[in-house]
Design an enzyme around this catalytic site. Structure first.
Site, PDB file in Angstrom:
ATOM      1  N   ASP A 108       0.809  -1.227   0.000  1.00 30.48           N
ATOM      2  CA  ASP A 108       0.000   0.000   0.000  1.00 30.48           C
ATOM      3  C   ASP A 108       0.837   1.269   0.000  1.00 30.48           C
ATOM      4  OD1 ASP A 108       0.867  -0.404   2.602  1.00 30.48           O
ATOM      5  OD2 ASP A 108      -1.123  -0.355   3.501  1.00 30.48           O
ATOM      6  N   ASP A 489       3.990   0.991  13.695  1.00 31.58           N
ATOM      7  CA  ASP A 489       3.324  -0.294  13.942  1.00 31.58           C
ATOM      8  C   ASP A 489       4.090  -1.256  14.849  1.00 31.58           C
ATOM      9  OD1 ASP A 489       1.122   0.376  12.335  1.00 31.58           O
ATOM     10  OD2 ASP A 489       2.147  -0.316  10.524  1.00 31.58           O
TER      11      ASP A 489
END
Length: 881
Positions: A108, A489
């Site tokens: 992405d 993350d």
């Protein structure tokens, strides 16, 4: 049912596969390809690739002969991403159905990759993307020519980068090189948007490799008949946009409908609930007409689909675009359905006991009854964690085996941090077409593959070697210690070698944005949704007792005794002398999102560059208070670099203002005259025979832009990357830094390609270090700002306009006024987000809102109006120059 215009006998005839014709056409296409790329014998073939390394060495030899000594060899660099192990969303995986072992993957935000079967490693295909095209690292869809695996196409763009610039990237050599086709004016791509795991939206026609289709988010279906060079909207397709802004979820072309030309049967899925309109369309005439397909599940929208040779369409559904819930879409229900395209019958084949959303679906090309499917955004038991489920069927979905519940294991392939994590957001699962015991599945943290779906305990290998899709926020090379990083993350890592996986920081807190170290590297601090510190060079971490806000940036004094923290979005900076047990507010600062940096020698001194007001703020009392010292140009990088081992020695990048240096702790600054632009500055180990640390910048010297290195305080420079290794520039974090233990090794942030690094490679690297003519002092022309008048809705005699102002300069625009004159005496009847004055035909707008008064470099602000009239005026004002 089939559309009324379709004759059932004709349909049945069209579904008869002309195997001879297909084989003949495939053979012709393959032979044409083999004459260039492949050495073939009777039983096997192998790809022959001309290596760049011999070419580099030959050029190095030539350059060496040109030297004064006649025998010097050119220095080379090897570039790669620091080995962390995946970490980001691999949003699609596409195996070639025509060539064994050729598999492509898209991400992405981190570009596209091709699997190197011999090395068991992914090869990055988009590292050549330059700064200013970093948004093309967002790959929304990927298509492989069904008849020639060398032909690969990427549909790329990211809405919030490069003003939404979008492109189709075309390659005919397995992604080694690409041609860029800018399609921004026709449709916008958003590789990091909702529904990015759907698809594929981009497809190559199995009957004609020059024909491609592209499903879009807001502009319907597009077609190219010249291998993606030009595109036109398919007028017959009736859907342009959807409420969730995902538009077309997949395009599927039926190979069985090929009869001497392009495929005639086309299915298009639409990302909307049936209550908003039909969400599956069919064309039987190559896109000349489209009709909605009746039936299907209620309250769900299609995600992906696979088509058998007999015309059985298998579709996964969910109640959202995914991969996760939004305020509008719960993304918590789904099903799997079979649609018999010949008979028009629908059958619910959802695995028993599972009502969560489904994402991936794939058919065994040798056995159309053999299916594999995956849930997405489902959190069911998965080994020692919770995540998605994967099902296989041998009878076209009439019964299923849950291979996760049957037995689940993960092989981390050296990336130990994945243990305890899960396969999740599994929006795509694909058989290996040449070995259907093997399958790939995407995940929010990378990509997994099994060699045996039928095993009682199915082992999933974390096959992400080469894919580094993390977003790095900071890194520090500790003297006589490891490289320490913080990322989005997954916290970050401590590692002794950037080429080998390291150890993830623990305790985990996910996204970590700030990192600082004492001068000797013994004390470290990092911040995310908590603040943690280490007193043993990152071997272990302790969570601070208190923190005044989350994320942001941190600094540690040279002796590690004083900790400063600016929370994200805050204009306050806080100080602690007991590792977060208590805090006080720093006086005299008040800089939004300040990035304090400690002097590398003096523990009482800190620096903050106020790039809005153009000044260096300095603390001489251990960070308790700051006061203004020297003046600097506004608009540069907030992150300054203090020189290791040299007190009061600091470097600052001023963007278009170049590079400046202070040796008196920020009182005065000298400009490095040969540096035209500078976006990031860092220092590393001194070169052999020198004592001053090596400088590294991302900037421009002598008209050459890239990663530049200086061993003489900026007097001369060499470029250590090349156009094939640009990585979109330093991306989100805008940092660059040298290794303190290995001369020549340099690290740089990127948009989503992880943290990249270059290391000296003697004469064995792919990049030849190029000397830059540092005597050439360039002054880049000031870029022009952009003012646009965009009609967003219209009706006879009126419209709604959005006036957008983009700051293309390197400094902040503080307040703005624009004017315009209508040619048809239009009048403004209403407005918002600005103050509008005047009378027809001339009007003026002035900034009135706090959030759009200041325009940061690269940003766009806007205001809206209701207008009675139809003309589109030109916009004028100082802000537009």
């Amino acid at each position: 049912m089939w559309p009324r215009k379709a004759n059932k006998k004709a349909v049945e005839r069209l579904y008869t596969i002309h195997e001879t014709d297909i084989m003949n056409s495939q053979t012709k296409a393959t032979k044409a390809h083999l004459t260039i790329k492949v050495v073939k014998d009777d039983k096997n073939y192998k790809e022959e690739t001309m290596s760049m390394k011999p070419m580099c060495m030959a050029l190095a030899a030539v350059l060496g002969l040109a030297g004064a000594a006649g025998s010097a060899r050119a220095e080379t660099y090897q570039w790669d991403a620091v080995a962390m192990g995946g970490g980001g969303f691999v949003s699609g995986v596409v195996p070639s159905k025509s060539e064994r072992g050729v598999v492509y993957a898209r991400t992405d935000v981190g570009g596209a990759y091709r699997w190197d079967q011999n090395r068991a490693r992914w090869l990055a295909l988009t590292d050549w993307l330059p700064e200013g095209r970093d948004g093309l690292m967002g790959v929304e869809s990927l298509a492989v020519d069904p008849n020639n695996a060398a032909n690969v196409y990427l549909m790329t763009g990211t809405s919030y980068f490069n003003s939404g610039k979008s492109a189709i990237l075309r390659s005919s050599d397995y992604g080694r090189s690409f041609n860029i086709v800018d399609i921004t004016s026709q449709f916008k791509v958003h590789g990091n948007g909702m529904g990015r795991q759907n698809g594929e939206k981009l497809q190559v026609d199995p009957g004609d490799s020059n024909v491609l289709y592209a499903g879009t988010r807001r502009d319907g279906l597009f077609k190219s008949t010249d291998a993606g060079a030009t595109w036109n909207r398919v007028a017959a397709f009736p859907v342009t946009s959807t409420p969730n802004d995902n538009g077309v979820s997949f395009v599927l072309l039926d190979p069985a409908s090929v009869d001497g030309g392009p495929a005639q049967r086309i299915f298009v899925g639409v990302s909307r609930l049936d209550s908003a309109g039909a969400n599956l369309y069919f064309s039987y005439d190559g896109g000349e007409t489209f009709e909605p397909v009746e039936g299907g599940p209620a309250g769900l929208m299609p995600q992906r689909a696979a088509l058998s040779p007999e015309g059985k369409l298998y579709i996964t559904y969910a109640n959202g675009a995914g991969p996760h819930p939004t305020a509008l879409e719960a993304m918590n229900r789904g099903q799997v359905w079979e649609y018999d395209a010949v008979g028009g019958n629908w059958t619910n084949i959802t695995p028993a006991g599972m009502n969560g959303p489904f994402g991936g679906i794939s058919i065994d090309p040798a056995d159309p009854l053999h299916l594999v499917a995956s849930t997405t955004n489902v959190w069911y038991p998965q080994g020692n964690s919770y995540g998605d489920q994967i099902y296989t069927s041998r009878n076209a979905g009439r019964s299923w085996t849950n291979v996760v519940a049957r037995g689940f294991a993960v092989d981390p392939k050296g990336a130990g941090w994945i243990n305890g994590e899960s396969i999740h957001w599994a929006g795509a699962v694909e058989f290996d077409p040449f070995d259907t015991k093997s399958a790939w599945v995407i995940s929010g943290n990378g990509l997994f593959r099994t060699a045996n779906l039928d095993a009682q305990t199915t082992t999933w290998g974390f096959d992400v070697a080469g894919i580094e899709e993390t977003v790095p926020f900071a890194a520090v090379s500790l003297p006589n210690g490891p490289l320490v990083s913080v990322i989005g993350d997954f916290d970050g890592f401590s590692q002794s070698d950037p080429a080998h996986y390291g150890v993830r920081h623990s305790p985990h807190m996910g996204t970590t944005t700030g990192l600082a170290a004492s001068a000797d590297g013994r004390v470290l601090a990092r911040v995310g949704n908590a603040l943690q510190y280490s007193t043993n060079s990152g071997a272990s971490w302790t969570t601070a007792a208190a923190v005044n806000g989350n994320f942001g940036k941190v600094a540690l004094s040279a002796d590690g005794q004083v900790l400063l923290h600016t929370p994200s979005g805050s204009s306050a900076t806080y100080r602690s002398v007991n590792y977060g047990a208590s805090w006080s507010t720093v006086a005299g600062l008040g800089v939004a999102d300040a990035q304090p940096v400690a002097d590398a020698v003096n523990p009482l001194r800190f620096y903050v560059y106020d790039n809005v007001n153009g000044r260096m703020l300095v603390s001489n009392d251990g960070g308790a208070s700051f006061s203004a010292q020297g003046a600097l140009a506004a608009g540069g990088s907030k992150l300054v670099a203090a020189t290791p081992g040299v007190e009061g020695d600091v470097w600052a990048c001023l963007s278009g203002g170049g590079l400046v240096h202070t040796t008196d702790a920020g009182v005065t600054f000298g400009k490095i005259g040969n540096v035209a632009t500078c976006s990031a500055i860092g220092l590393g180990k001194a070169a052999p025979g020198t004592t001053y640390p090596t400088l590294y910048i991302w900037g421009t010297v002598g008209g050459v832009r890239g990663v530049l290195r200086s061993t003489d305080k900026g007097a001369s420079w060499v470029r250590v990357n090349d156009d094939a290794h640009q990585f979109g520039g330093p991306g989100n974090a805008q940092f660059i830094t040298g290794d303190m233990n290995t001369y020549g090794t340099v690290y740089m942030s990127s948009v989503g390609r992880g943290m990249v690094y270059g290391a000296t490679a003697g004469d064995g690297g792919d990049v030849i270090v190029a000397a830059v003519d540092s005597s050439v002092i360039t002054t880049p022309p000031a870029p022009v700002n952009k003012c646009e008048y965009v009609i967003t809705a219209s009706w006879p005699g009126g419209h709604i306009a959005d006036l957008r102002i983009t700051n293309n300069r390197t400094s902040v625009i503080q307040g703005w006024t624009v004017s315009w004159t209508y040619s048809d005496n239009s009048t403004v009847t209403g407005w918002w987000n600005a103050g509008v004055t005047g009378a027809s035909p001339t009007f003026t707008a002035t900034a009135t809102e706090s959030w759009n008064t200041n325009i940061w470099p690269g940003n766009t602000v806007s205001f809206g109006m209701v207008v009675s009239g139809e003309s589109i005026p030109a916009i004028s004002g100082d802000v537009c120059k």
